[in-house]
Write an enzyme that holds these catalytic residues in place. Structure first.
Site, PDB file in Angstrom:
ATOM      1  N   ASP A  82      29.953  42.525  66.637  1.00 53.17           N
ATOM      2  CA  ASP A  82      28.550  42.492  66.211  1.00 53.17           C
ATOM      3  C   ASP A  82      28.112  43.922  65.922  1.00 53.17           C
ATOM      4  O   ASP A  82      28.925  44.754  65.542  1.00 53.17           O
ATOM      5  CB  ASP A  82      27.684  41.821  67.281  1.00 53.17           C
ATOM      6  CG  ASP A  82      26.469  41.111  66.691  1.00 53.17           C
ATOM      7  OD1 ASP A  82      25.735  41.748  65.924  1.00 53.17           O
ATOM      8  OD2 ASP A  82      26.246  39.930  66.991  1.00 53.17           O
TER       9      ASP A  82
ATOM     10  N   HIS B  75      29.207  45.343  62.816  1.00 58.29           N
ATOM     11  CA  HIS B  75      28.132  45.063  61.862  1.00 58.29           C
ATOM     12  C   HIS B  75      27.303  46.318  61.589  1.00 58.29           C
ATOM     13  O   HIS B  75      26.166  46.225  61.143  1.00 58.29           O
ATOM     14  CB  HIS B  75      27.227  43.944  62.372  1.00 58.29           C
ATOM     15  CG  HIS B  75      27.911  42.607  62.456  1.00 58.29           C
ATOM     16  ND1 HIS B  75      27.255  41.448  62.830  1.00 58.29           N
ATOM     17  CD2 HIS B  75      29.192  42.236  62.201  1.00 58.29           C
ATOM     18  CE1 HIS B  75      28.108  40.429  62.815  1.00 58.29           C
ATOM     19  NE2 HIS B  75      29.285  40.887  62.439  1.00 58.29           N
TER      20      HIS B  75
END
Length: 433
Positions: free
Chosen positions: A238, A261
């Site tokens: 993430d 991310h």
């Protein structure tokens, strides 16, 4: 005669040293310690086994309580051992300048059935601390795979899946915290989280979990101010660094993010909530093999402000979308359209260079609360493959300007600021950040 004099001097000196040592020992005993070594609390001395099989949680808690009571104490997790630890809360207030020295490995133990009832579950939970340091060359291992298997076992349970995956290291309501040098790996959820904290420093840490692990933010900040994160390597499934509501004065520099991310602000405003983020500087960051480079994401219906944000000297490689603002963020199958939005203003992107795999820039801003004060300066983004079609930048309700050499040229899609028009377009709110 001369030799006899020297001999007497030596004898006298030795006697004096012995007397002084005895005096220091007696004084030290009265105060509960007699040397610096007595300020070192080894978890082994409190009953820890360190074989990675037997639960050492109680030994850790006992060592913590002893060290917490002594000024400038060090709680030592020694090398060459693996300490299996169940969820624990290590709390203060403690005496000044307490250090947790991790040289060995701390392993996360599977949760009990009772623990699974909590949806705010933490593993190593630190709270109410001041002037506290975690350091060392050791490893904190969240053992993600065992929690993944546990989630599969309980997939038909009423317990939400996120509740089965704890954050590995979490600080709550703590001040003047330093985390340096350690490794935090394979977290079931966030690796390192700061909630309602202030004066935080993170330096030279290594954080890693596989790309396929969901919601495993590297460093997660919430309601936290005055933060410095430097010289660290982060790879996860993430956001490498996630900045949430209530954060301000955040300085991030010299970070390697691969995979992940990218560096994200948000998502903010979920459930029509108030969100406030300001004064963030992200400088000298390398982002590779990532979903995003630097992004701001907000939910429709939220209110508040994101302002005075600078991303500078960002190098991207094989990043899907290097620059992104998304005021229509939704991580569900569908979301309702709403007119309210978190205001985004005064955002600078300077020296953003490298390769993208999908689109270079995406500014998707709200119709009722447009993005304003966006600045693109010296941006150079090209497809990861030379033969790949060069996609244009996307701009919607985004006001600002592009300066200096900018590629793609479509980054000029930013609309020139018209303060009167923006004031008419922007829906007023009665809130305070």
């Amino acid at each position: 005669m001369r030799k006899q004099t020297v001999s007497l001097c030596v004898t006298y000196t030795l006697a004096l040293l012995v007397a002084l040592a005895g005096s220091m020992k007696a004084t030290g005993l009265r105060h509960g310690f007699n040397s610096n070594s007595s300020r070192i609390f080894n978890i082994i001395s409190f009953g820890a086994v360190g074989n990675g099989i037997e639960d050492d949680s109680q030994a850790l808690v006992s060592a913590w309580r002893a060290a917490c009571a002594v000024p400038r104490a060090t709680l030592l997790v020694p090398s060459d051992f693996q300490f299996l630890v169940s969820p624990v809360t290590l709390q203060g207030p403690c005496n000044s300048k307490l250090v947790l020295q991790i040289e060995g490995t701390i392993l996360a133990a599977l949760t009990t059935r009772n623990s699974l009832k909590s949806n705010i579950f933490q593993w190593l939970n630190f709270k109410w601390l001041n002037s506290f340091t975690i350091q060392g060359s050791g490893i904190v291992n969240g053992q993600w795979s065992q929690f993944r298997n546990l989630s599969l076992i309980h997939q038909n349970s009423t317990i939400p899946p996120a509740a089965l995956r704890p954050t590995v290291v979490r600080f709550y309501s703590s001040y003047n915290i330093l985390v340096r040098d350690i490794q935090i790996v394979d977290s079931p959820q966030c690796h390192l989280k700061f909630d309602s904290c202030r004066w935080i420093r993170v330096k030279n840490v290594t954080i890693f979990s596989p790309e396929v692990t969901p919601n495993t933010d590297g460093i997660h900040l919430q309601n936290t101010r005055d933060v410095e994160i430097r010289k660290s390597n982060i790879g996860c499934g993430d956001d490498c660094i996630s900045i949430q509501t209530g954060c301000s004065n955040i300085h991030i520099k010299n970070i390697n993010c691969n995979p992940g991310h990218g560096i994200s602000i948000g998502g903010l405003g979920r459930g029509d909530s108030l969100a406030c983020v300001s004064n963030v500087l992200v400088d000298s960051v390398n982002v590779q093999n990532a979903l995003s480079g630097v992004r701001i994401k907000t939910w429709q219906g939220g209110i508040g402000t994101v302002k005075n944000i600078t991303f500078t000297n960002i190098k991207v490689s094989n990043v899907k979308t290097p620059i992104m603002i998304d005021q229509f963020y939704c991580d569900q199958s569908s979301c309702h359209n709403k007119t309210d939005a978190v205001s985004i203003s005064d955002i600078t992107y300077q020296g953003i260079t490298g390769t993208y795999s999908y689109e270079p820039i995406r500014f998707a801003c709200s119709d009722s609360v447009p993005c304003t004060g966006l600045n693109l300066i010296n941006v150079h983004l090209i497809p990861v493959n030379w033969w790949q079609y060069k996609r244009e930048a996307f701009c919607w309700k985004s006001y600002g300007a592009a300066w200096g050499p900018v590629e793609p040229l479509s980054a000029g899609c930013l609309e020139r600021s018209n303060n009167r028009l923006i004031k008419i377009l922007t829906k007023p709110h009665n809130y305070t950040c």
